[in-house]
Design a protein around this motif. Structure first.
Motif, PDB file in Angstrom:
ATOM      1  N   ALA A  70       0.830  -1.205   0.000  1.00  0.00           N
ATOM      2  CA  ALA A  70       0.000   0.000   0.000  1.00  0.00           C
ATOM      3  C   ALA A  70       0.863   1.252   0.000  1.00  0.00           C
ATOM      4  O   ALA A  70       0.527   2.246  -0.657  1.00  0.00           O
ATOM      5  N   ALA A  71       1.994   1.223   0.717  1.00  0.00           N
ATOM      6  CA  ALA A  71       2.831   2.419   0.843  1.00  0.00           C
ATOM      7  C   ALA A  71       3.317   2.894  -0.513  1.00  0.00           C
ATOM      8  O   ALA A  71       3.215   4.081  -0.842  1.00  0.00           O
TER       9      ALA A  71
ATOM     10  N   ALA B 172       3.110   6.206  -5.435  1.00  0.00           N
ATOM     11  CA  ALA B 172       3.089   6.295  -6.894  1.00  0.00           C
ATOM     12  C   ALA B 172       1.832   6.998  -7.383  1.00  0.00           C
ATOM     13  O   ALA B 172       1.871   7.807  -8.324  1.00  0.00           O
ATOM     14  N   PHE B 173       0.689   6.704  -6.761  1.00  0.00           N
ATOM     15  CA  PHE B 173      -0.562   7.329  -7.176  1.00  0.00           C
ATOM     16  C   PHE B 173      -0.518   8.831  -6.929  1.00  0.00           C
ATOM     17  O   PHE B 173      -0.971   9.626  -7.762  1.00  0.00           O
TER      18      PHE B 173
ATOM     19  N   THR C 161      -9.462  11.726   1.606  1.00  0.00           N
ATOM     20  CA  THR C 161      -8.421  10.869   2.150  1.00  0.00           C
ATOM     21  C   THR C 161      -8.381   9.555   1.382  1.00  0.00           C
ATOM     22  O   THR C 161      -9.424   8.985   1.066  1.00  0.00           O
ATOM     23  N   ILE C 162      -7.184   9.086   1.064  1.00  0.00           N
ATOM     24  CA  ILE C 162      -6.988   7.768   0.479  1.00  0.00           C
ATOM     25  C   ILE C 162      -6.504   6.844   1.591  1.00  0.00           C
ATOM     26  O   ILE C 162      -5.423   7.067   2.144  1.00  0.00           O
ATOM     27  N   PRO C 163      -7.255   5.823   1.942  1.00  0.00           N
ATOM     28  CA  PRO C 163      -6.837   4.933   3.027  1.00  0.00           C
ATOM     29  C   PRO C 163      -5.797   3.931   2.557  1.00  0.00           C
ATOM     30  O   PRO C 163      -5.828   3.467   1.412  1.00  0.00           O
ATOM     31  N   ALA C 164      -4.869   3.588   3.423  1.00  0.00           N
ATOM     32  CA  ALA C 164      -3.890   2.559   3.108  1.00  0.00           C
ATOM     33  C   ALA C 164      -4.544   1.189   3.021  1.00  0.00           C
ATOM     34  O   ALA C 164      -4.007   0.273   2.396  1.00  0.00           O
TER      35      ALA C 164
ATOM     36  N   PHE D 131      -4.456  -0.929  -0.107  1.00  0.00           N
ATOM     37  CA  PHE D 131      -4.667  -0.114  -1.296  1.00  0.00           C
ATOM     38  C   PHE D 131      -3.620  -0.531  -2.340  1.00  0.00           C
ATOM     39  O   PHE D 131      -2.480  -0.066  -2.337  1.00  0.00           O
ATOM     40  N   VAL D 132      -4.001  -1.466  -3.210  1.00  0.00           N
ATOM     41  CA  VAL D 132      -3.117  -1.971  -4.262  1.00  0.00           C
ATOM     42  C   VAL D 132      -3.862  -1.872  -5.583  1.00  0.00           C
ATOM     43  O   VAL D 132      -4.982  -2.369  -5.709  1.00  0.00           O
TER      44      VAL D 132
END
Length: 351
Positions: free
Chosen positions: A56-57, A62-63, A158-161, A205-206
């Motif tokens: 996820a990190a 990258a996103f 917010t984008i969650p991990a 988050f992948v």
């Protein structure tokens, strides 16, 4: 449902480990990076490092660099395209063009989540001249209608991990609430925190990145089925019904060297962009009796990150009417993500 199928597809990418990305798998003059331990670990000046896009990190890192910047200064991107109509079994009919800009700045939080903030605006254009239009003659009704652009003064979310395994990523972002269901649901834009859904399981988050030659490719889709802010009761001429189901579909192309360069806060990006939706409210098709849908074929880009990334007619209109839209956001406060329908319901008088 297609939503469930897409969720399973994304999850299967992660399970099978078939990203094929090496180790595990719009900006000149920027300086400084987002604060926090997670950001410090991701951004190491002058230290290129292959991305591990099973984590996820690195997906969030990258996103963020693809969509916007992890730097302290604003960057601009643009988008341009054409809206078409499809009615029954008739061939697609071009209606009008659209052009716009966006600016997104990300910061990675200590818990691995990311927040972003920015601004965006979209205007509609004449197909022949490319100039912005303030009125449009509707070929289906024969009426001349007022054109409402879309202005979003504060893009924040917010984008969650990680997110609930039994929900779409877009649901974790609460886009469906922000656009329509906020009227009936009480959660705020950050209420996903700690929410593991009905199954109690969460997944990282992948995303389905792919490396081809010296570029990374990413398909990114979000699909909604939400309450329509432009209600039939309030806007009978503009509303297409109590529910709307727009979706947007991107294919990003990003130079691998820029994405892997940990000392660079952003990466140049080009993208193909497809959008489908019901009739836009300002077209006033609610009582037209014409059953159909719209789609837009377009492209997005973040090349220089400067003002020249903003399409010429949009930049001229903003400099004239809304110079504040070209200034950096003031804070990181979280707000629901907006939409063309939500904006119309705020600025267009009820009928």
């Amino acid at each position: 449902m297609y939503l469930d199928a897409m969720q399973a597809t994304v999850a299967s990418f992660s399970r099978r480990g078939v990203l094929g990305l090496g180790a595990a798998a719009g900006l000149a003059g920027l300086s400084g990076f987002a604060a926090g331990p997670a950001a410090a670990a991701s951004l190491a000046p002058g230290r290129p490092r292959a991305l591990d896009l099973s984590t996820a990190a690195d997906n969030i890192y990258a996103f963020a660099k693809t969509w916007g910047t992890l730097g302290n200064e604003i960057v601009f991107g643009g988008h341009e395209g054409v809206f078409f109509a499809v009615v029954g079994n008739r061939r697609a009919m071009p209606l009008f063009g659209y052009v716009g800009f966006g600016s997104l700045q990300f910061r990675i939080l200590p818990n691995g989540d990311a927040e972003y903030r920015g601004k965006d605006a979209t205007y509609y254009t004449d197909l022949k001249t490319g100039e912005l239009i303030d009125t449009w003659q509707n070929p289906f009704t024969g009426k001349t209608v007022k054109v409402y652009p879309y202005i979003n003064e504060q893009v924040t979310t917010t984008i969650p991990a990680s997110y609930p395994a039994d929900r779409m990523v877009t649901d974790a972002y609460r886009w469906e609430i922000a656009i329509g269901n906020a009227a009936t649901r009480k959660e705020d834009a950050t209420s996903y925190r700690g929410d593991k859904g009905e199954s109690g399981r969460s997944v990282p988050f992948v995303l389905p990145w792919r490396r081809v030659g010296n570029h990374y490719l990413l398909t990114w889709d979000w699909m909604l089925e939400v309450a329509n802010p432009v209600t039939p009761e309030g806007w009978p001429e503009a509303s297409t019904g109590p529910v709307i189901n727009p979706s947007e579909h991107f294919t990003f192309f990003v130079p691998a060297g820029e994405l892997e360069d940990r000392g660079r806060p952003w990466a140049t990006m080009t993208a193909g962009f497809f959008r489908q939706c019901p009739w836009l409210p300002w077209m006033r098709m609610g009582r037209s009796g014409v059953e159909g849908r719209m789609f837009a074929n377009s492209h997005s880009y973040k090349i220089t990150g400067g003002l020249d990334n903003i399409p010429r007619p949009v930049r001229a209109r903003l400099e004239r009417d809304r110079p504040d839209m070209l200034l950096p956001p003031k804070d990181w406060s979280q707000h629901p993500v907006g939409s063309s329908w939500g904006y119309y319901s705020k600025v267009a008088p009820k009928e």
